[in-house]
Design a protein around this motif. Structure first.
Motif, PDB file in Angstrom:
ATOM      1  N   GLY A 156       0.809  -1.212   0.000  1.00 57.86           N
ATOM      2  CA  GLY A 156       0.000   0.000   0.000  1.00 57.86           C
ATOM      3  C   GLY A 156       0.838   1.256   0.000  1.00 57.86           C
ATOM      4  N   VAL A 157       0.264   2.348   0.537  1.00 58.03           N
ATOM      5  CA  VAL A 157       0.889   3.665   0.479  1.00 58.03           C
ATOM      6  C   VAL A 157       1.009   4.237   1.891  1.00 58.03           C
ATOM      7  CG1 VAL A 157       0.705   6.011  -0.441  1.00 58.03           C
ATOM      8  CG2 VAL A 157      -0.064   4.065  -1.821  1.00 58.03           C
ATOM      9  N   VAL A 158       2.200   4.701   2.227  1.00 53.62           N
ATOM     10  CA  VAL A 158       2.448   5.425   3.464  1.00 53.62           C
ATOM     11  C   VAL A 158       3.074   6.758   3.087  1.00 53.62           C
ATOM     12  CG1 VAL A 158       3.704   5.489   5.636  1.00 53.62           C
ATOM     13  CG2 VAL A 158       2.729   3.327   4.828  1.00 53.62           C
ATOM     14  N   ASP A 159       2.416   7.852   3.490  1.00 51.32           N
ATOM     15  CA  ASP A 159       2.819   9.185   3.021  1.00 51.32           C
ATOM     16  C   ASP A 159       2.822   9.165   1.492  1.00 51.32           C
ATOM     17  OD1 ASP A 159       3.036  10.116   5.642  1.00 51.32           O
ATOM     18  OD2 ASP A 159       5.102   9.393   5.810  1.00 51.32           O
ATOM     19  N   ASP A 160       3.960   9.415   0.847  1.00 47.39           N
ATOM     20  CA  ASP A 160       4.028   9.386  -0.609  1.00 47.39           C
ATOM     21  C   ASP A 160       4.817   8.183  -1.115  1.00 47.39           C
ATOM     22  OD1 ASP A 160       2.517  11.663  -0.956  1.00 47.39           O
ATOM     23  OD2 ASP A 160       4.254  13.012  -0.969  1.00 47.39           O
ATOM     24  N   LEU A 161       4.867   7.138  -0.322  1.00 47.48           N
ATOM     25  CA  LEU A 161       5.693   5.991  -0.669  1.00 47.48           C
ATOM     26  C   LEU A 161       4.853   4.736  -0.893  1.00 47.48           C
ATOM     27  CD1 LEU A 161       8.567   6.437   1.949  1.00 47.48           C
ATOM     28  CD2 LEU A 161       8.542   7.184  -0.447  1.00 47.48           C
ATOM     29  N   LEU A 162       5.222   3.962  -1.904  1.00 46.00           N
ATOM     30  CA  LEU A 162       4.664   2.631  -2.110  1.00 46.00           C
ATOM     31  C   LEU A 162       5.477   1.671  -1.241  1.00 46.00           C
ATOM     32  CD1 LEU A 162       3.738   4.251  -4.642  1.00 46.00           C
ATOM     33  CD2 LEU A 162       3.958   2.139  -5.956  1.00 46.00           C
ATOM     34  N   VAL A 163       4.790   0.925  -0.375  1.00 47.89           N
ATOM     35  CA  VAL A 163       5.510   0.086   0.584  1.00 47.89           C
ATOM     36  C   VAL A 163       4.962  -1.340   0.586  1.00 47.89           C
ATOM     37  CG1 VAL A 163       6.056   2.073   2.054  1.00 47.89           C
ATOM     38  CG2 VAL A 163       4.013   0.693   2.527  1.00 47.89           C
ATOM     39  N   ASP A 164       5.846  -2.242   1.008  1.00 50.57           N
ATOM     40  CA  ASP A 164       5.565  -3.677   1.020  1.00 50.57           C
ATOM     41  C   ASP A 164       5.532  -4.172   2.471  1.00 50.57           C
ATOM     42  OD1 ASP A 164       5.655  -6.446   0.917  1.00 50.57           O
ATOM     43  OD2 ASP A 164       7.535  -6.553  -0.195  1.00 50.57           O
TER      44      ASP A 164
END
Length: 479
Positions: free
Chosen positions: A266-274
């Motif tokens: 998903g997305v945290v702040d402006d980052l795509l994260v795993d």
């Protein structure tokens, strides 16, 4: 009449004992017939069409040894051992019904391709969904290439999967786009990872009911080995994963535009994260990329990037390759593609939005829109779309055979939105459409071709429609 039992047939089997009937002589059918002849099968190709394109392909297949019967696609030869069907045929087509009544196995193109894989076959990463599947497949291909893998985007995307698996050089992994019409006769395939991006009304005329369409989409998850990826915001896709018969140990992986929970991307702040494919997913997340690495930028395209990343990570692709793949990704044509910008008005070609769900997603990406819509509705209704986007609409310009269906939805739910209908049915009608849209548009507006309909009533395909739109826009703007 005795038949050859093809239940366990694969590439190394004795195809010389098999009479394979291929229904349809399009791209998929031609490839299936050609490869089956190469393997030694006796091949008969049947197709209801008898036009120039069919005759051209028939000539080639007859040279290599197939028998071709044009103008009669409904009759199954009496001694058929297996029927291989093209995706354009609905499940209730007479030739399919005849095979089922006789107990003749029915395979789709993907089923044949799975059976024809070589001993060191590349794993499959498969993508379906009402909308977004081509973009996700191409993003996935870009990520796989960035990881140094030999790969190709194949299947519904235009390159035959049968030809790909028979490629003598082989691949490390395949990114496979799968349309719903390809799924009813997919039986034994076991993808490494699979995703259904979304489910919305489409192809109802092909399947006969929405329930049958959803059931076909659900087949994408059958026998998945590592990751069955679903859309957290679409409960239907989650239900399909829950009901799927997957390989033991396969995990359900969610994709979300919000903060991901455990086993999600998903997305945290402006980052795509795993938080799915890391060791300590309970307490940490791995940065994959920035939302600014996604282009063209739109919320639904960020979602597409997350879906591609989930599949890539399931195949062991490192985070650095996910980022590089997004940065080097080249979008396919006619998908939220900017054509021009002049005097504060942006002209956007999203001709690939061939159903209401795709058009809705596109409309929601812009604040103020002159909407260009219409074509062949394929049995869809547009009330929900209009209700959810009416406050964004400066106006609407409608064309095509089923434009009245959209006009009536606008009249019911957005009576204050100005509507212009273009009644011409030749491709030159696009000049009238563009002129009408230009007269409505104001600085800050987006003129958006997101038809919500198929294109075949007036154009060869959605690409032709988008090309005509872009050419008309450039003519209108003087260059």
């Amino acid at each position: 009449m005795s038949r050859t039992d093809v239940t366990a047939y694969g590439r190394s089997s004795d195809w010389g004992a098999v009479h394979a009937v291929v229904a349809g002589i399009g791209v998929a059918g031609f490839a299936c017939a050609d490869q089956l002849v190469h393997l030694g099968a006796r091949v008969t190709v049947v197709d209801s069409g008898d036009g120039a394109r069919q005759r051209e392909r028939a000539d080639v297949l007859e040279v290599v040894g197939a028998a071709v019967r044009l103008g009669d696609g409904d009759t199954l030869p009496d001694d058929a051992d297996v029927l291989v069907v093209s995706p354009g045929l609905p499940p209730y087509a007479p030739v399919i019904v005849a095979a089922q009544e006789r107990g003749v196995p029915v395979w789709g193109e993907l089923e044949l391709a799975w059976r024809l894989r070589g001993p060191d076959a590349a794993p499959w990463l498969v993508v379906t969904g009402t909308n977004g599947k081509t973009t996700v497949t191409l993003m996935l291909e870009s990520m796989l290439r960035a990881a140094g893998l030999r790969t190709a985007a194949v299947g519904n995307i235009g390159v035959s999967l049968v030809d790909a698996v028979m490629d003598p050089e082989g691949f490390d992994v395949l990114a496979v786009e799968v349309g719903a019409p390809q799924l009813p006769f997919l039986l034994t395939a076991s993808p490494l990872a699979s995703v259904c991006l979304n489910i919305a009304e489409d192809h109802v005329d092909h399947f006969g009911s929405m329930e049958a369409y959803v059931a076909a989409k659900g087949r994408i998850y059958a026998n998945t080995q590592v990751a069955a990826v679903y859309n957290v915001a679409d409960p239907v896709t989650e239900r399909l994963v829950e009901e799927a018969d997957v390989v033991e140990g396969c995990r359900a992986i969610g994709i979300t535009l919000g903060t991901p929970g455990r086993s999600m991307v998903g997305v945290v702040d402006d980052l795509l994260v795993d938080r799915a494919f890391i060791d300590n997913r309970a307490d940490s997340a791995l940065e994959l990329a920035s939302v600014h690495d996604v282009h063209p930028f739109a919320p639904h395209n960020v979602f597409n990037a997350l879906a591609a990343a989930a599949l890539a990570r399931a195949a062991g692709v490192p985070a650095s390759a996910v980022r590089e793949g997004l940065r080097s990704f080249e979008p396919a044509g006619h998908r939220i593609a900017q054509v021009a910008e002049r005097d504060g008005v942006t002209w956007v070609d999203d001709s690939k939005a061939t159903n209401g769900h795709a058009a809705l997603t596109s409309l929601l990406a812009y604040e103020s829109v002159v909407w260009i819509a219409g074509g062949m509705a394929k049995g869809q209704e547009y009330d929900d779309l209009v209700q959810r986007t009416r406050d964004r609409m400066r106006g609407a310009v409608l064309l095509g055979v089923d434009r009245a269906r959209i006009r009536e939805a606008l009249a019911r739910h957005a009576p204050d939105v100005p509507v212009v209908e273009v009644g011409r049915t030749d491709t030159g009608a696009m000049d009238d459409v563009v002129n009408a849209a230009a007269a409505m548009a104001r600085p800050g507006d987006t003129v958006l071709l997101a038809p919500g309909c198929a294109s075949w009533d007036m154009f060869r395909d959605y690409g032709h429609r988008g090309d005509e739109f872009a050419a008309s826009v450039l003519r209108h703007l003087g260059g």
